[in-house]
Design a protein around this motif. Structure first.
Motif, PDB file in Angstrom:
ATOM      1  N   ALA A 284      -7.219   2.752   1.166  1.00 45.73           N
ATOM      2  CA  ALA A 284      -8.409   2.066   0.674  1.00 45.73           C
ATOM      3  C   ALA A 284      -8.312   1.803  -0.818  1.00 45.73           C
ATOM      4  O   ALA A 284      -7.786   2.615  -1.582  1.00 45.73           O
ATOM      5  N   GLY A 285      -8.823   0.656  -1.229  1.00 48.68           N
ATOM      6  CA  GLY A 285      -8.842   0.290  -2.637  1.00 48.68           C
ATOM      7  C   GLY A 285      -9.282  -1.150  -2.743  1.00 48.68           C
ATOM      8  O   GLY A 285      -9.200  -1.890  -1.764  1.00 48.68           O
ATOM      9  N   PRO A 286      -9.735  -1.523  -3.934  1.00 50.83           N
ATOM     10  CA  PRO A 286     -10.247  -2.891  -4.084  1.00 50.83           C
ATOM     11  C   PRO A 286      -9.195  -3.952  -3.781  1.00 50.83           C
ATOM     12  O   PRO A 286      -9.521  -5.049  -3.360  1.00 50.83           O
TER      13      PRO A 286
ATOM     14  N   GLN B 145     -12.007   7.387  -3.146  1.00 54.15           N
ATOM     15  CA  GLN B 145     -12.993   6.305  -2.992  1.00 54.15           C
ATOM     16  C   GLN B 145     -14.435   6.745  -3.236  1.00 54.15           C
ATOM     17  O   GLN B 145     -15.376   6.049  -2.886  1.00 54.15           O
TER      18      GLN B 145
ATOM     19  N   PHE C 233     -10.560  12.213   2.741  1.00 49.38           N
ATOM     20  CA  PHE C 233     -11.113  12.215   1.381  1.00 49.38           C
ATOM     21  C   PHE C 233     -10.615  13.452   0.641  1.00 49.38           C
ATOM     22  O   PHE C 233     -10.382  14.497   1.255  1.00 49.38           O
TER      23      PHE C 233
ATOM     24  N   ASN D 192     -19.454   5.275   0.385  1.00 51.24           N
ATOM     25  CA  ASN D 192     -18.110   5.159   0.953  1.00 51.24           C
ATOM     26  C   ASN D 192     -17.787   6.292   1.919  1.00 51.24           C
ATOM     27  O   ASN D 192     -16.849   6.180   2.705  1.00 51.24           O
TER      28      ASN D 192
ATOM     29  N   GLN E 267       0.816  -1.219   0.000  1.00 54.69           N
ATOM     30  CA  GLN E 267       0.000   0.000   0.000  1.00 54.69           C
ATOM     31  C   GLN E 267       0.849   1.269   0.000  1.00 54.69           C
ATOM     32  O   GLN E 267       0.306   2.377  -0.026  1.00 54.69           O
TER      33      GLN E 267
ATOM     34  N   GLY F 124     -13.592   0.786 -12.400  1.00 52.47           N
ATOM     35  CA  GLY F 124     -13.997   1.104 -11.040  1.00 52.47           C
ATOM     36  C   GLY F 124     -15.398   1.672 -11.071  1.00 52.47           C
ATOM     37  O   GLY F 124     -16.284   1.129 -11.743  1.00 52.47           O
TER      38      GLY F 124
ATOM     39  N   ARG G 113     -18.651   4.370   4.919  1.00 54.62           N
ATOM     40  CA  ARG G 113     -18.269   2.965   5.046  1.00 54.62           C
ATOM     41  C   ARG G 113     -17.093   2.724   5.993  1.00 54.62           C
ATOM     42  O   ARG G 113     -17.131   1.844   6.848  1.00 54.62           O
TER      43      ARG G 113
ATOM     44  N   ALA H 106      -8.727   7.492   1.980  1.00 55.89           N
ATOM     45  CA  ALA H 106      -9.857   7.163   1.089  1.00 55.89           C
ATOM     46  C   ALA H 106     -10.009   8.269   0.055  1.00 55.89           C
ATOM     47  O   ALA H 106     -11.108   8.540  -0.428  1.00 55.89           O
TER      48      ALA H 106
END
Ligand SMILES: *Cc1c(COP(=O)(O)O)cnc(C)c1O
Length: 399
Positions: free
Chosen positions: A164-166, A193, A213, A199, A112, A330, A202, A190
């Motif tokens: 954060a990420g898939p 995101q 963010f 999100n 990461q 995405g 979340r 995030a």
């Protein structure tokens, strides 16, 4: 004059089909957001009071205890890390980035690591990397696991950073579990995101202590804005290290929801976040944009993006070596141009360069150009941009 502000400066406007990249000035702001910022510029306010109201609104929208408008997600990472290091101790705040004798490490999964974590290190901490992204080798299947994070935690750990990420491993829930067992906060990057709007809640709902963010990405706020939300004492510590501190404790009446004065043994000096100050215009603009973003129907947003891409797709000249397709990337669709490896008049890099060097300069996502692919992103396109792009693509591909 206002209409051609860039022309007056001798700066070219570009068509931004790359997406919400900071180096391409992000995206476009809704007229309502720009109008709110212009109105905010006509009156002065107490900036702490404004951040106090912002905190209450952000708390309502995110489910967090408190929130702060920052100058971007990266600023949120710096402020959030600083808050985790200092807590509410003004003497520690004053000493940053010298973290001697404080919790001076942030644990992060090695896979990461990214260029934005410089913002975390700016607080004066060292990153402690955990795990081995073994999948890179092809044969491997593993990444970091929760027990490895747990083993790296100590009395020197200020926070665990989770990007954060898939692909992020291990899952946030497991990270929170091991960190909270040792009362160590988890800071989530995030930044990108959103969407989906859910999100916003979340990561807080999962138990993250701080979440950053970007305001200048999908929210559509000022390009240099962001949100840091999370636990009240940490947001208070972040606010104290961002706000201007030319005040006297005795006469200072900060908004109690953001800053509980009784918890302070003294006032810190200008903090490590003071260079990332936010103005009243950014705060008002971000709040306006966030309100509009949350009110927007996701299906209507998707339809608008699809329509922009479909207009470009419909205008592309037919070439046997060029295929074009609208595909999800995405949460946002993209128009993918694929150039065949043999028989093409030009390769993907040459096409991207020709687009960038034309008039107007059209910037696309060329990160997969080596594989013959260019991506067009709709998020920063204005209504007239697809027609300009079609004209340029036709001219380049005809010659
Ligand atoms: C964009 C981004 C950032 C930086 O956000 P700003 O709002 O530009 O400061 C940080 N982390 C990630 C993962 C990002 O994508």
């Amino acid at each position: 004059m206002a209409a051609d502000v860039y022309g007056r400066l001798g700066v070219r406007r570009i068509v931004n089909a790359k997406g919400l990249a900071t180096r391409l000035s992000g995206g476009l702001m809704r007229p309502e957001v720009a109008a709110a910022m212009a109105a905010a510029a006509q009156h002065c306010v107490d900036i702490a009071e404004l951040q106090g109201q912002a905190s209450a609104l952000i708390a309502g929208w995110t489910g967090a205890e408190a929130g702060l408008v920052t100058s971007g997600a990266a600023a949120g990472l710096l402020l959030g890390t600083a808050a985790c290091v200092t807590g509410l101790d003004p003497s520690k705040m004053n000493r940053l980035p010298d973290t001697t004798g404080m919790r001076d490490q942030v644990v992060v999964v090695r896979s990461q690591r990214n260029m934005y974590d410089h913002a975390v290190r700016m607080a004066g901490v060292a990153l402690v990397e955990v795990g081995l992204p073994d999948r890179y080798a092809g044969a491997g299947v593993r990444d970091a696991e929760a027990w490895e994070i747990e083993a790296a935690l100590s009395e020197r750990t200020a926070a665990v950073l989770w990007v954060a990420g898939p692909q992020a491993r291990p899952p946030l829930q497991q990270v929170i579990e091991v960190a909270h067992r040792m009362r160590i906060p988890v800071l989530v990057d995030a930044a990108a995101q959103l969407p989906p709007a859910q999100n916003l809640r979340r990561f807080i709902a999962a138990g993250a202590d701080l979440v950053a963010f970007s305001g200048g990405k999908a929210i559509g706020g000022p390009q240099a804005s962001g949100i840091l939300c999370g636990r009240q004492p940490l947001i208070m510590a972040a606010a104290l290290q961002q706000l201007d501190m030319d005040v006297e404790l005795a006469e200072w009446q900060p908004p109690p929801g953001l800053i509980d004065r009784r918890l302070l043994k003294g006032l810190p000096q200008h903090g490590i976040g003071r260079p990332c100050k936010v103005g009243k215009e950014q705060i008002v603009g971000l709040l306006t944009a966030l309100e509009l973003f949350l009110a927007e129907d996701p299906a209507a947003r998707e339809a608008a993006w699809q329509a922009l891409l479909a207009e470009i797709l419909a205008g592309l000249p037919a070439k046997p070596w060029l295929t074009a397709e609208i595909r999800p990337r995405g949460a946002v669709p993209g128009l993918r141009l694929t150039i065949a490896p043999v028989g093409a008049a030009l390769d993907a890099d040459q096409l991207a360069t020709a687009l960038a060097e034309g008039e107007p300069s059209i910037r696309v996502d060329r990160s997969q150009a080596a594989d013959g692919r260019l991506w067009l992103d709709p998020q920063a396109l204005a209504p007239g941009d697809p027609a300009l792009m079609v004209a340029r693509l036709q001219a380049i591909l005809a010659s």
